[in-house]
Design a protein around this motif. Structure first.
Motif, mmCIF file in Angstrom:
data_model
loop_
_atom_site.group_PDB
_atom_site.id
_atom_site.type_symbol
_atom_site.label_atom_id
_atom_site.label_comp_id
_atom_site.label_asym_id
_atom_site.label_seq_id
_atom_site.Cartn_x
_atom_site.Cartn_y
_atom_site.Cartn_z
ATOM 1 N N HIS A 111 0.816 -1.218 0.000
ATOM 2 C CA HIS A 111 0.000 0.000 0.000
ATOM 3 C C HIS A 111 0.851 1.269 0.000
ATOM 4 C CE1 HIS A 111 -2.611 -3.172 1.725
ATOM 5 N NE2 HIS A 111 -3.524 -2.598 0.974
ATOM 6 N N ALA A 112 2.077 1.153 -0.482
ATOM 7 C CA ALA A 112 2.989 2.301 -0.467
ATOM 8 C C ALA A 112 2.706 3.201 -1.667
ATOM 9 C CB ALA A 112 4.437 1.824 -0.487
ATOM 10 N N THR A 113 1.920 4.240 -1.445
ATOM 11 C CA THR A 113 1.654 5.207 -2.518
ATOM 12 C C THR A 113 2.440 6.496 -2.310
ATOM 13 O OG1 THR A 113 -0.288 5.982 -1.308
ATOM 14 C CG2 THR A 113 -0.637 4.285 -2.991
ATOM 15 N N ASP A 114 2.769 6.811 -1.070
ATOM 16 C CA ASP A 114 3.599 7.978 -0.768
ATOM 17 C C ASP A 114 5.007 7.483 -0.458
ATOM 18 O OD1 ASP A 114 4.858 9.849 1.481
ATOM 19 O OD2 ASP A 114 3.505 11.079 0.262
ATOM 20 N N PHE A 115 5.973 7.927 -1.238
ATOM 21 C CA PHE A 115 7.329 7.378 -1.168
ATOM 22 C C PHE A 115 7.938 7.504 0.225
ATOM 23 C CE2 PHE A 115 11.951 8.175 -1.660
ATOM 24 C CZ PHE A 115 12.325 6.927 -2.127
ATOM 25 N N ARG A 116 8.047 8.719 0.724
ATOM 26 C CA ARG A 116 8.732 8.925 1.998
ATOM 27 C C ARG A 116 7.948 8.323 3.165
ATOM 28 N NH1 ARG A 116 12.951 11.886 3.870
ATOM 29 N NH2 ARG A 116 12.859 12.550 6.055
ATOM 30 N N ARG A 151 11.422 -3.208 -3.828
ATOM 31 C CA ARG A 151 11.120 -2.882 -5.226
ATOM 32 C C ARG A 151 9.625 -2.585 -5.391
ATOM 33 N NH1 ARG A 151 12.795 -7.315 -7.058
ATOM 34 N NH2 ARG A 151 14.989 -6.756 -7.259
ATOM 35 N N GLN A 152 8.791 -3.382 -4.749
ATOM 36 C CA GLN A 152 7.347 -3.175 -4.816
ATOM 37 C C GLN A 152 6.947 -1.839 -4.207
ATOM 38 O OE1 GLN A 152 5.115 -6.157 -2.700
ATOM 39 N NE2 GLN A 152 3.128 -5.296 -3.240
ATOM 40 N N ALA A 153 7.563 -1.493 -3.077
ATOM 41 C CA ALA A 153 7.229 -0.236 -2.413
ATOM 42 C C ALA A 153 7.616 0.966 -3.271
ATOM 43 C CB ALA A 153 7.922 -0.162 -1.052
ATOM 44 N N VAL A 154 8.787 0.903 -3.894
ATOM 45 C CA VAL A 154 9.251 2.034 -4.707
ATOM 46 C C VAL A 154 8.384 2.199 -5.948
ATOM 47 C CG1 VAL A 154 11.167 2.925 -6.081
ATOM 48 C CG2 VAL A 154 11.609 1.910 -3.842
ATOM 49 N N THR A 155 8.142 1.118 -6.660
ATOM 50 C CA THR A 155 7.341 1.221 -7.884
ATOM 51 C C THR A 155 5.886 1.559 -7.564
ATOM 52 O OG1 THR A 155 6.981 -1.182 -7.874
ATOM 53 C CG2 THR A 155 8.829 -0.339 -9.174
ATOM 54 N N GLY A 156 5.410 1.129 -6.393
ATOM 55 C CA GLY A 156 4.041 1.462 -5.999
ATOM 56 C C GLY A 156 3.842 2.938 -5.740
ATOM 57 N N SER A 157 4.934 3.647 -5.450
ATOM 58 C CA SER A 157 4.837 5.091 -5.228
ATOM 59 C C SER A 157 5.040 5.883 -6.519
ATOM 60 C CB SER A 157 5.878 5.534 -4.193
ATOM 61 O OG SER A 157 7.190 5.398 -4.707
ATOM 62 N N GLY A 158 5.121 5.170 -7.651
ATOM 63 C CA GLY A 158 5.219 5.846 -8.937
ATOM 64 C C GLY A 158 6.620 6.101 -9.426
ATOM 65 N N ALA A 178 18.072 8.391 0.015
ATOM 66 C CA ALA A 178 19.176 8.674 -0.905
ATOM 67 C C ALA A 178 19.354 7.564 -1.933
ATOM 68 C CB ALA A 178 20.467 8.869 -0.115
ATOM 69 N N LEU A 179 19.160 6.317 -1.517
ATOM 70 C CA LEU A 179 19.417 5.196 -2.417
ATOM 71 C C LEU A 179 18.223 4.835 -3.296
ATOM 72 C CD1 LEU A 179 21.440 2.832 -0.046
ATOM 73 C CD2 LEU A 179 22.289 3.948 -2.120
ATOM 74 N N LEU A 180 17.011 5.118 -2.825
ATOM 75 C CA LEU A 180 15.837 4.623 -3.537
ATOM 76 C C LEU A 180 15.036 5.693 -4.265
ATOM 77 C CD1 LEU A 180 14.372 1.967 -1.068
ATOM 78 C CD2 LEU A 180 16.018 1.667 -2.919
ATOM 79 N N ASP A 181 15.335 6.966 -4.033
ATOM 80 C CA ASP A 181 14.582 8.001 -4.739
ATOM 81 C C ASP A 181 15.115 8.078 -6.164
ATOM 82 O OD1 ASP A 181 13.091 10.071 -5.624
ATOM 83 O OD2 ASP A 181 13.532 11.418 -3.958
ATOM 84 N N THR A 182 14.452 7.350 -7.054
ATOM 85 C CA THR A 182 14.957 7.186 -8.421
ATOM 86 C C THR A 182 14.341 8.178 -9.401
ATOM 87 O OG1 THR A 182 13.251 5.485 -8.711
ATOM 88 C CG2 THR A 182 15.467 4.742 -8.130
ATOM 89 N N ARG A 183 13.732 9.238 -8.900
ATOM 90 C CA ARG A 183 13.189 10.242 -9.825
ATOM 91 C C ARG A 183 14.324 10.899 -10.598
ATOM 92 N NH1 ARG A 183 9.865 13.846 -5.680
ATOM 93 N NH2 ARG A 183 11.936 13.694 -4.735
#
Length: 205
Positions: free
Chosen positions: A91-96, A147-154, A198-203
């Motif tokens: 249910h991770a829609t908000d990244f942080r 991976r699921q959490a990051v992609t779930g946040s867009g 720092a490591l996962l914010d792939t924007r």
């Protein structure tokens, strides 16, 4: 000689499946406590059986070896971590906010596992230890959830290298948190969150 009612009693092997399951869980708790105190190389059937209040033959009705009992303990701890994190990742829609909730769940799990986790972290690169043998399996499960959490946040999926760096960093942070007598949970959480961001914010940009 008086019997301490709070102490586990040695007795006949269980006759029903429910009795056997209760005995198995008692032996698992004793295995976890023995592992936390002595580590893999000094955990023996005699020590585990004594802590569980059973005979050595009764121990062997539950597990064929110390290694099998320890693998069950480590696997159970890993499964509980995944269960802590799975609903957050799903249910991770908000990244942080998702990262913060995941780190909170990770520290909650670490507090529940207790001293055994320090030994697990210390032995995870020992190929003879169950911690070492199960490390790859546990790491793969965490990679999938992250991976699921990051992609779930867009955001695009992070690289395998970033995921492995984060998992290693979180383990170090958790190890330091558990070894700190003051256990400054807020500071540990904040440091782990900065690393994860720092490591996962792939924007891009």
């Amino acid at each position: 000689m008086p019997v301490n009612p709070s102490s586990p009693r040695r007795g006949r092997p269980p006759k029903t499946s429910d009795q056997h399951e209760r005995l198995r869980r008692r032996v698992l708790r004793a295995t976890a406590a023995t592992y936390a105190e002595f580590g893999f190389r000094a955990a023996t059937v005699a020590r585990i059986a004594a802590r569980a209040g059973v005979s050595k033959p009764t121990f062997y009705t539950c597990f064929p070896s110390v290694e099998a009992a320890l693998e069950a303990v480590v696997a159970d701890a890993g499964a509980r971590l995944v269960e802590h994190l799975r609903p957050i990742a799903a249910h991770a829609t908000d990244f942080r906010a998702g990262l913060a909730a995941g780190i909170t769940a990770y520290l909650d799990w670490a507090d529940q596992v207790g001293d055994g986790l320090r030994v697990f972290h210390a032995e995870q690169y020992d190929p003879a230890s169950p911690a070492g043998r199960l490390r790859a399996q546990a790491t793969e499960g965490l990679r999938d959830l992250l991976r699921q959490a990051v992609t779930g946040s867009g955001r695009p999926a992070p690289s395998p290298q970033a995921l492995d760096l984060l998992i290693g960093g979180l383990q170090v942070g958790c190890y330091q948190y558990q070894h700190n007598p003051g256990r400054d949970r807020d500071a540990s959480h904040a440091a782990m969150l900065r690393l994860a961001t720092a490591l996962l914010d792939t924007r891009s940009g």
